[in-house]
Motif scaffolding. Sequence first.
Motif, PDB file in Angstrom:
ATOM      1  N   ALA A 414       0.837  -1.201   0.000  1.00 46.44           N
ATOM      2  CA  ALA A 414       0.000   0.000   0.000  1.00 46.44           C
ATOM      3  C   ALA A 414       0.872   1.251   0.000  1.00 46.44           C
ATOM      4  CB  ALA A 414      -0.912   0.000   1.226  1.00 46.44           C
ATOM      5  N   VAL A 415       0.366   2.321  -0.584  1.00 40.59           N
ATOM      6  CA  VAL A 415       1.080   3.605  -0.606  1.00 40.59           C
ATOM      7  C   VAL A 415       0.352   4.526   0.366  1.00 40.59           C
ATOM      8  CG1 VAL A 415       1.910   5.478  -2.048  1.00 40.59           C
ATOM      9  CG2 VAL A 415       1.610   3.198  -3.032  1.00 40.59           C
ATOM     10  N   SER A 416       0.904   4.670   1.563  1.00 40.21           N
ATOM     11  CA  SER A 416       0.177   5.450   2.572  1.00 40.21           C
ATOM     12  C   SER A 416       1.168   6.075   3.544  1.00 40.21           C
ATOM     13  CB  SER A 416      -0.810   4.550   3.307  1.00 40.21           C
ATOM     14  OG  SER A 416      -0.113   3.636   4.136  1.00 40.21           O
ATOM     15  N   TRP A 417       0.656   6.785   4.525  1.00 41.33           N
ATOM     16  CA  TRP A 417       1.524   7.487   5.479  1.00 41.33           C
ATOM     17  C   TRP A 417       2.374   6.519   6.297  1.00 41.33           C
ATOM     18  CZ3 TRP A 417       2.219  12.711   5.705  1.00 41.33           C
ATOM     19  CH2 TRP A 417       1.311  13.500   4.980  1.00 41.33           C
ATOM     20  N   ALA A 418       1.793   5.397   6.689  1.00 38.37           N
ATOM     21  CA  ALA A 418       2.480   4.501   7.622  1.00 38.37           C
ATOM     22  C   ALA A 418       3.248   3.382   6.927  1.00 38.37           C
ATOM     23  CB  ALA A 418       1.464   3.902   8.602  1.00 38.37           C
ATOM     24  N   GLN A 419       3.303   3.405   5.598  1.00 43.55           N
ATOM     25  CA  GLN A 419       3.977   2.293   4.922  1.00 43.55           C
ATOM     26  C   GLN A 419       5.483   2.308   5.215  1.00 43.55           C
ATOM     27  OE1 GLN A 419       4.278  -0.739   4.115  1.00 43.55           O
ATOM     28  NE2 GLN A 419       2.733  -0.704   2.503  1.00 43.55           N
ATOM     29  N   GLN A 420       6.059   1.102   5.299  1.00 46.33           N
ATOM     30  CA  GLN A 420       7.508   0.964   5.400  1.00 46.33           C
ATOM     31  C   GLN A 420       7.943  -0.092   4.412  1.00 46.33           C
ATOM     32  OE1 GLN A 420       9.879   2.605   6.623  1.00 46.33           O
ATOM     33  NE2 GLN A 420      11.502   1.156   6.135  1.00 46.33           N
ATOM     34  N   THR A 438       6.771   8.903   3.716  1.00 48.23           N
ATOM     35  CA  THR A 438       8.076   9.340   4.222  1.00 48.23           C
ATOM     36  C   THR A 438       9.228   8.997   3.266  1.00 48.23           C
ATOM     37  OG1 THR A 438       8.298   7.339   5.542  1.00 48.23           O
ATOM     38  CG2 THR A 438       7.357   9.267   6.632  1.00 48.23           C
TER      39      THR A 438
ATOM     40  N   THR B  91       2.781   6.479  13.490  1.00 52.46           N
ATOM     41  CA  THR B  91       1.878   6.794  12.377  1.00 52.46           C
ATOM     42  C   THR B  91       0.905   5.641  12.185  1.00 52.46           C
ATOM     43  OG1 THR B  91       3.706   7.977  11.331  1.00 52.46           O
ATOM     44  CG2 THR B  91       1.820   7.458   9.938  1.00 52.46           C
ATOM     45  N   ASP B  93      -2.378   4.235   9.915  1.00 50.12           N
ATOM     46  CA  ASP B  93      -3.349   4.303   8.832  1.00 50.12           C
ATOM     47  C   ASP B  93      -4.399   3.233   9.082  1.00 50.12           C
ATOM     48  OD1 ASP B  93      -1.881   6.269   7.482  1.00 50.12           O
ATOM     49  OD2 ASP B  93      -0.728   4.774   6.359  1.00 50.12           O
ATOM     50  N   PRO B 101      -3.249   1.190  -4.375  1.00 49.18           N
ATOM     51  CA  PRO B 101      -3.924  -0.055  -4.023  1.00 49.18           C
ATOM     52  C   PRO B 101      -4.549   0.056  -2.627  1.00 49.18           C
ATOM     53  CG  PRO B 101      -1.546  -0.279  -3.764  1.00 49.18           C
ATOM     54  CD  PRO B 101      -1.784   1.085  -4.307  1.00 49.18           C
ATOM     55  N   PRO B 102      -5.393  -0.902  -2.241  1.00 47.47           N
ATOM     56  CA  PRO B 102      -6.075  -0.835  -0.935  1.00 47.47           C
ATOM     57  C   PRO B 102      -5.080  -0.749   0.220  1.00 47.47           C
ATOM     58  CG  PRO B 102      -6.925  -2.645  -2.267  1.00 47.47           C
ATOM     59  CD  PRO B 102      -5.727  -2.122  -2.987  1.00 47.47           C
ATOM     60  N   LEU B 106      -2.173  -0.257   8.906  1.00 43.99           N
ATOM     61  CA  LEU B 106      -0.711  -0.120   8.894  1.00 43.99           C
ATOM     62  C   LEU B 106      -0.303   0.843   9.995  1.00 43.99           C
ATOM     63  CD1 LEU B 106       0.490   0.241   5.173  1.00 43.99           C
ATOM     64  CD2 LEU B 106       1.230  -1.488   6.827  1.00 43.99           C
ATOM     65  N   ARG B 108       3.234   2.448  11.839  1.00 41.62           N
ATOM     66  CA  ARG B 108       4.687   2.575  11.687  1.00 41.62           C
ATOM     67  C   ARG B 108       5.291   3.286  12.881  1.00 41.62           C
ATOM     68  NH1 ARG B 108       8.451   6.367   8.850  1.00 41.62           N
ATOM     69  NH2 ARG B 108       9.729   5.233   7.370  1.00 41.62           N
ATOM     70  N   ALA B 448       6.947  -1.209  10.266  1.00 45.73           N
ATOM     71  CA  ALA B 448       5.487  -1.100  10.124  1.00 45.73           C
ATOM     72  C   ALA B 448       4.843  -2.413  10.521  1.00 45.73           C
ATOM     73  CB  ALA B 448       5.127  -0.743   8.686  1.00 45.73           C
TER      74      ALA B 448
END
Lengths: 480, 480
Positions: A414-420, A438, B91, B93, B101-102, B106, B108, B448
């Motif tokens: 996923a592409v989001s704020w909390a992704q690592q 980030t 963080t 989400d 994508p969904p 998540l 972090r 994460a």
Amino acid sequence: MNESIPREVDDIVRSAAAASALLARTEDITRAMWLRAIAGSLDARSGELVRIADEETALRIPRLTGELARTTAQLRQFADVIEEGSYLEATIDHPNPAATPPVPDLRRVLRPIGPVAVFAASNFPFAFSIAGGDTASALAVGCPVVVKAHPGHPRTSDVTAQIVTESLRESGAPEGTFAMVSGFDAGLSLVDHAGIRAVAFTGSVRGGRALIDRIAARPEPIPFYGELGSLNPVVVTAAADAEQGADLAAGLAASFQLGVGQFCTKPGVVLVPHDSALERELPRHLAAQQRMLTSGIADGFTTGSERVRGVSGVEMMSSATSGDSDGTSSMVAMTDVATLRVNTDSLLEEVFGPFTLLVRYRDEAELDVALSLLPGSLTATLHSSPGEDVAALVHRLEPLAGRLLFGGWPTGVAVSWAQQHGGPWPSTNTQFTSVGATAVRRFQRPVAFQDAPDAVLPAALREENPLRIPRRVDGVPITP
Amino acid sequence: MNESIPREVDDIVRSAAAASALLARTEDITRAMWLRAIAGSLDARSGELVRIADEETALRIPRLTGELARTTAQLRQFADVIEEGSYLEATIDHPNPAATPPVPDLRRVLRPIGPVAVFAASNFPFAFSIAGGDTASALAVGCPVVVKAHPGHPRTSDVTAQIVTESLRESGAPEGTFAMVSGFDAGLSLVDHAGIRAVAFTGSVRGGRALIDRIAARPEPIPFYGELGSLNPVVVTAAADAEQGADLAAGLAASFQLGVGQFCTKPGVVLVPHDSALERELPRHLAAQQRMLTSGIADGFTTGSERVRGVSGVEMMSSATSGDSDGTSSMVAMTDVATLRVNTDSLLEEVFGPFTLLVRYRDEAELDVALSLLPGSLTATLHSSPGEDVAALVHRLEPLAGRLLFGGWPTGVAVSWAQQHGGPWPSTNTQFTSVGATAVRRFQRPVAFQDAPDAVLPAALREENPLRIPRRVDGVPITP
């Protein structure tokens, strides 16, 4: 796509360096507009792009359509991220003569690092290529980008680069904001060039190491952000296997065969109890596979799976062979912890493609041994039963990866704020992520202004907060 | 202080690695208590520590008393920083199935990177040594620390290490949380050891480069945070010189001679208008200097200043010689932009000690040429007249440094939230700071958690925010 010659690379980087000073003074809303313009232009030519990419990569229309949508969504998300403003980490300390030592007026902000070289990946012709996450995050924060195209999809790269260049020009971005080069030597010239201030690379551990050595030989070292190899271990507890073995077999098969197994997050090693339902059920989910991305990758898959097959104590199962002459088979290797322990190097080197290794453990002690042998990965996944106490297992898994999954499968990022998306070596060499909000931090450097008149400060640091962004003032986070 | 042998280093790092897993599970308030305990113990033995340090470094009681106060204030500030909690960058989400994508659930957070090797500096026997900023920031975030002592102040190091070790033991910290090693070879063994996960170094560019090469040769590369050489350019405009030349001369002299010029932020090159009041007034502020920190540093000072003196087109002025047999003289070199341009390497290599180089410029074009020759620095300082438009100059200076000063002098580095002590190569090799609140980020790596049950999450990421720390939730910064 013609190979770029050193003179061209030099011209391109000089142009990027000239653009760098201009980009550093653009407003966030301006660069956000550029990113959205690129996204819009790519979406408008989606049909053509997907068709060309399918001809070059055989990744098929549905997957490529989804990947392009992800790519343009990602460009728009980075536009949102810079408009939100936290990415600047604006921090203001008013003077405090009573502190030890005394504090003057200090204001810190993150600024663009300068021209970035991006090495495109083979396996994501859109999302990790010309207009992918590295390019988007570098442009977002105001860094010019020079992408080294991947030879696996040259026409896709050419057309994408054309679209990006035109969108930027029409949006009023300076000449030099974006360029593409092609060819192995051009990549090396980029990494050596004094004008390049950071390198982002998605590829093999060997390729990444070669670039690290090259960067170390520069008069001025620069940051290298490598997304390299990853095993993505999965642990299945006995209770999980007993309850969900059949579903886990189907889920694992879908994940490790997705996109012909050509994902950095493919589950490459699965620790299962002896005599597992998962193993019994797995064969019927194995499917013949289409051709791989390049002949080099197909050769690497054959070499890697043969290396594993050659280890005494390893059994193999495989899918039927595709009728397609250049198709391949899925393969699963099975072994036990004792064999893993004495063949760690042979068994735990990533096999890129539709391959996974099941390691059967007899008890928790054996599971612990197996975990102790694993290198760093982007992800680690735990399948347990809802009632189980997994705290100790989580403590074991955490040092191994950047993302820990509880249930589910690691493919799909996923592409989001909390992704690592980044983990311990050899998966990456950084403490940052290459996916998610980030990711921009890779291309920023901090600058503090001491006792500066308000008029010369970047807008983010002016007393009145004209950008209305979140800041830390005298130690306290303030959201406008 | 006996030199550590490889076997001892290995035992120490293994012990640190064992402590690492325990430290990763400690609460912030626990480690904050450790830091405050260390600070309290150092303060309680201030008299003894300062006396020993003065015998070893000749830095004098007032300066050393101030430096120790700064060191213990710094330990307490890092305790405050981790209790505040933003340093975790927590963080969250929540799931968003509609995203492209969904997005799953998540969460972090930044976690400790593992055992850190710290190389102590010669010139700050407290603030950048055994219990200095690198040690404090690594311990703060939960990383065990192994410090390589600097041979310039062995007894100070021994006593400080003893105090730190006892304070930690009394506070209940695990064995292996902190250790000190001594000797050149021990330093190399540390950098090579698989258990070490990051290296922080304060010293020469040459020393730093050697460690970078050594780290590149490890099977697993690790982050290197080098604080290396810095020229700290100062620009004086014609208007500033006309208005404040005499004061600027006094200020410059005080800054470049402070602590016998043995500061990484010493102003080492000053761009002044031709025929400046500053230059005319400077001689009377030059003072004989006490002995330098070590004989090696004194030799380096002689070699460096002789190298500059040997350049045709350079004039020199110097202070009287100290009556003290091992004292030294302050030295100022003067040249013009044309000479600088053809002798860049000889004139712009840092001369560590009470030395600075005045470069006389005739007009803005010459000033621009001089600026284009400068390497990266920790700081850059601008002295201008209140009415002047300095926007263009600021744009020229910004790429050269991590901290820009408007008036004042770069020596004296506040420890605060907005501080930035780090700049472009060769001053440092990082995008982080080694002083100030965000210094902790060097020793953290992101992890994460995807779809994790609340019970296995680190407290910072649990839904109810039990630590009451600032977090970003679904893209929005929330301060409790």
